[in-house]
Design a protein around this motif. Structure first.
Motif, PDB file in Angstrom:
ATOM      1  N   UNK A   1       0.810  -1.225   0.000  1.00  0.00           N
ATOM      2  CA  UNK A   1       0.000   0.000   0.000  1.00  0.00           C
ATOM      3  C   UNK A   1       0.837   1.267   0.000  1.00  0.00           C
ATOM      4  N   UNK A   2       0.177   2.364   0.416  1.00  0.00           N
ATOM      5  CA  UNK A   2       0.804   3.687   0.294  1.00  0.00           C
ATOM      6  C   UNK A   2       1.421   4.166   1.591  1.00  0.00           C
ATOM      7  N   UNK A   3       2.607   4.727   1.471  1.00  0.00           N
ATOM      8  CA  UNK A   3       3.275   5.337   2.620  1.00  0.00           C
ATOM      9  C   UNK A   3       3.524   6.801   2.291  1.00  0.00           C
ATOM     10  N   UNK A   4       3.202   7.677   3.230  1.00  0.00           N
ATOM     11  CA  UNK A   4       3.544   9.085   3.038  1.00  0.00           C
ATOM     12  C   UNK A   4       4.636   9.422   4.030  1.00  0.00           C
ATOM     13  N   UNK A   5       5.771   9.884   3.522  1.00  0.00           N
ATOM     14  CA  UNK A   5       6.860  10.295   4.412  1.00  0.00           C
ATOM     15  C   UNK A   5       6.837  11.821   4.478  1.00  0.00           C
ATOM     16  N   UNK A   6       6.539  12.339   5.656  1.00  0.00           N
ATOM     17  CA  UNK A   6       6.456  13.790   5.826  1.00  0.00           C
ATOM     18  C   UNK A   6       7.793  14.350   6.302  1.00  0.00           C
ATOM     19  N   UNK A   7       7.958  15.652   6.147  1.00  0.00           N
ATOM     20  CA  UNK A   7       9.174  16.380   6.569  1.00  0.00           C
ATOM     21  C   UNK A   7      10.438  15.875   5.875  1.00  0.00           C
ATOM     22  N   UNK A   8      10.342  15.745   4.565  1.00  0.00           N
ATOM     23  CA  UNK A   8      11.501  15.154   3.868  1.00  0.00           C
ATOM     24  C   UNK A   8      12.617  16.163   3.636  1.00  0.00           C
ATOM     25  N   UNK A   9      12.484  17.360   4.234  1.00  0.00           N
ATOM     26  CA  UNK A   9      13.626  18.285   4.110  1.00  0.00           C
ATOM     27  C   UNK A   9      14.870  17.652   4.729  1.00  0.00           C
ATOM     28  N   UNK A  10      14.678  16.742   5.671  1.00  0.00           N
ATOM     29  CA  UNK A  10      15.836  16.026   6.239  1.00  0.00           C
ATOM     30  C   UNK A  10      16.537  15.211   5.150  1.00  0.00           C
TER      31      UNK A  10
END
Ligand SMILES: CC(=O)N[C@H]1[C@@H](OP(=O)(O)OP(=O)(O)OC[C@H]2O[C@@H](n3ccc(=O)[nH]c3=O)[C@H](O)[C@@H]2O)O[C@H](CO)[C@@H](O)[C@@H]1O
Ligand SMILES: C=C(OP(=O)(O)O)C(=O)O
Length: 417
Positions: free
Chosen positions: A384-393
């Motif tokens: 399924x779907x994964x959303x990775x937030x704060x990818x500025x790292x």
């Protein structure tokens, strides 16, 4: 803030070009402060941290031209010998201007980095070493303030092995009067790459790549051209990804010789590896096996690969015991991996990971650079779907990661904010 939307379950197949190493490029850019002549660099990765370093150097008066992966810098004369809090807080490696500024200009004022997501990360050893080289150095209003007429060589034994500490002291010592011996020095390939650049600039350094570096100070350094070493952590990250998803990837422009401990562990996990002088092919056609490991200084298993190999263990067969020995708080990804169904227990520096047959996609938050990479690997392997937030790292340290992965079959979309 940008996010990544990953649809998991696809295998990775194809070729990826590895970028230059962030952790080599950062000190090398700072080394431009050591000479009035031009430094010509190639294979400089296009990363947020590189942009931050160039801004920092530019506000000090360093001029530069950047074209793709090539950067030319010249620090003929400077307007400021200060690294402000606003830049240091976004990138701890800014502390690497301290040694060069002090060595060439006799003074520096560099904001003290605070703690960060992975640990307290003090810079006491940088300060202790520069004091041993004769600097008058103190903490004032949140800044490290240092002065010295000319630094004088000394024998310095750091309390622990420190990568940027070794780099800062090496850059300070190259222009010091007399001989400096750095004992308990870091042996990371990025330290060696910096030493090789400094030697091209006229520095007299021996023993780099060992734990005893001997530096005979010279009066001045000149310009040089240098190609940054390949990024061993980016390489290891993509290998963990293919080991987790299955597939067959060829990594070009890398340096297998710098990845010994990582390749050993991936082989143990069942990844078939072939290597040439500057390439690695990784093939996987079954479920990985769980592999335990302990992080230590180079040449042992790197802390910067801990989160990614943990993500692989999350979908492996069996149970792995992981011990993080370098940073006291480098398990921030665990809570997020658990949200995807991972089975991980933590007790102080030890993590016990029991693999599950399938992770399930979820919304997760990146907390630091390598934690973000581990969430991407988990997302690629998950259902399924994964959303990775704060990818500025992630953007701090991986060059176009989603483009490189999509080119070998991943389904990742960047959602701009
Ligand atoms: C830009 C860069 O190259 N970053 C790398 C560098 O970080 P960095 O150079 O900051 O890491 P260090 O090698 O200095 O840190 C090792 C350990 O020593 C401690 N310490 C260090 C210096 C000091 O003055 N006092 C002190 O207590 C740290 O808190 C840590 O526990 O090496 C780390 C360890 O391989 C990597 O994870 C980072 O990716
Ligand atoms: C910890 C890292 O970087 P930095 O030292 O720049 O925080 C890293 O590259 O994983």
């Amino acid at each position: 803030m940008d996010k990544l939307l990953i649809t998991g379950g696809r295998s990775l197949n194809g070729e990826i070009a590895i970028s230059g190493a962030k952790n080599a490029a950062l000190p090398i850019l700072c080394a431009s402060l050591l000479s009035a002549d031009t430094l010509e660099l190639d294979n400089v990765p296009e990363l947020k941290d590189i942009g931050t370093t160039l801004s920092l150097l530019q506000q000090m008066g360093v001029s530069f031209e950047r074209s793709g992966h090539q950067v030319k810098l010249q620090a003929a004369q400077l307007d400021s010998l200060e690294a402000p809090y606003e830049l240091v807080k976004t990138m701890r490696a800014s502390i690497l201007v301290l040694g060069p500024l002090l060595a060439r200009f006799g003074q520096a004022r560099v904001s003290l980095p605070g703690g960060c997501a992975i640990g307290q990360r003090p810079v006491d050893q940088h300060i202790k070493g520069l004091a041993a080289l004769g600097a008058d150095i103190r903490i004032e209003h949140g800044f490290v303030v240092a002065q010295a007429k000319r630094l004088k060589g000394a024998t310095i034994r750091t309390d622990m092995v420190t990568v940027t500490g070794t780099e800062n002291l090496m850059m300070a010592a190259v222009l010091a009067e007399g001989q400096t011996i750095l004992e308990n020095a870091a042996r990371e390939p990025e330290v060696t790459d910096l030493a090789e650049l400094l030697i091209k600039m006229g520095a007299r350094i021996e023993g780099h790549g060992t734990d005893r570096i001997v530096i005979d100070g010279v009066e001045r350094l000149h310009g040089a051209s240098h190609r940054i070493v390949p990024d061993r952590i980016e390489t290891g990250t993509f290998l963990c990804a293919v080991a987790a998803t299955g597939g067959d990837i060829m990594l070009k422009g890398t340096a297998p010789v710098t990845l010994g401990a990582v390749l050993d562990k991936l082989r143990e996990a069942g990844l078939t590896l072939e290597t040439g002088p500057d390439w690695i092919r990784g093939t996987m056609n079954h479920r990985p096996r769980a592999v335990g490991f302990r992080t230590y200084e180079y040449p042992a298993f790197p802390t910067d690969m801990q989160a990614q190999l943990m993500a692989l263990n999350c979908v492996a067969e069996g149970t792995a015991v992981i011990v993080e020995n370098i940073f006291e708080n480098r398990y921030m990804h665990v809570q997020e991996l658990r949200r995807m169904g991972a089975n991980i227990d933590i007790d102080g520096p030890t993590a016990v990971v029991t693999g599950v047959a399938r992770l399930s996609g979820a919304k997760v938050m990146a907390t630091d650079l390598r934690a973000s990479a581990s969430l991407v690997i988990a997302g690629l392997a998950a259902e399924g779907e994964t959303t990775v937030e704060r990818i500025y790292h992630l953007d701090r340290g991986y060059e176009r990661m989603e483009d490189k992965l999509c080119a070998v079959g991943a389904d990742i979309r960047r959602i701009k904010d």
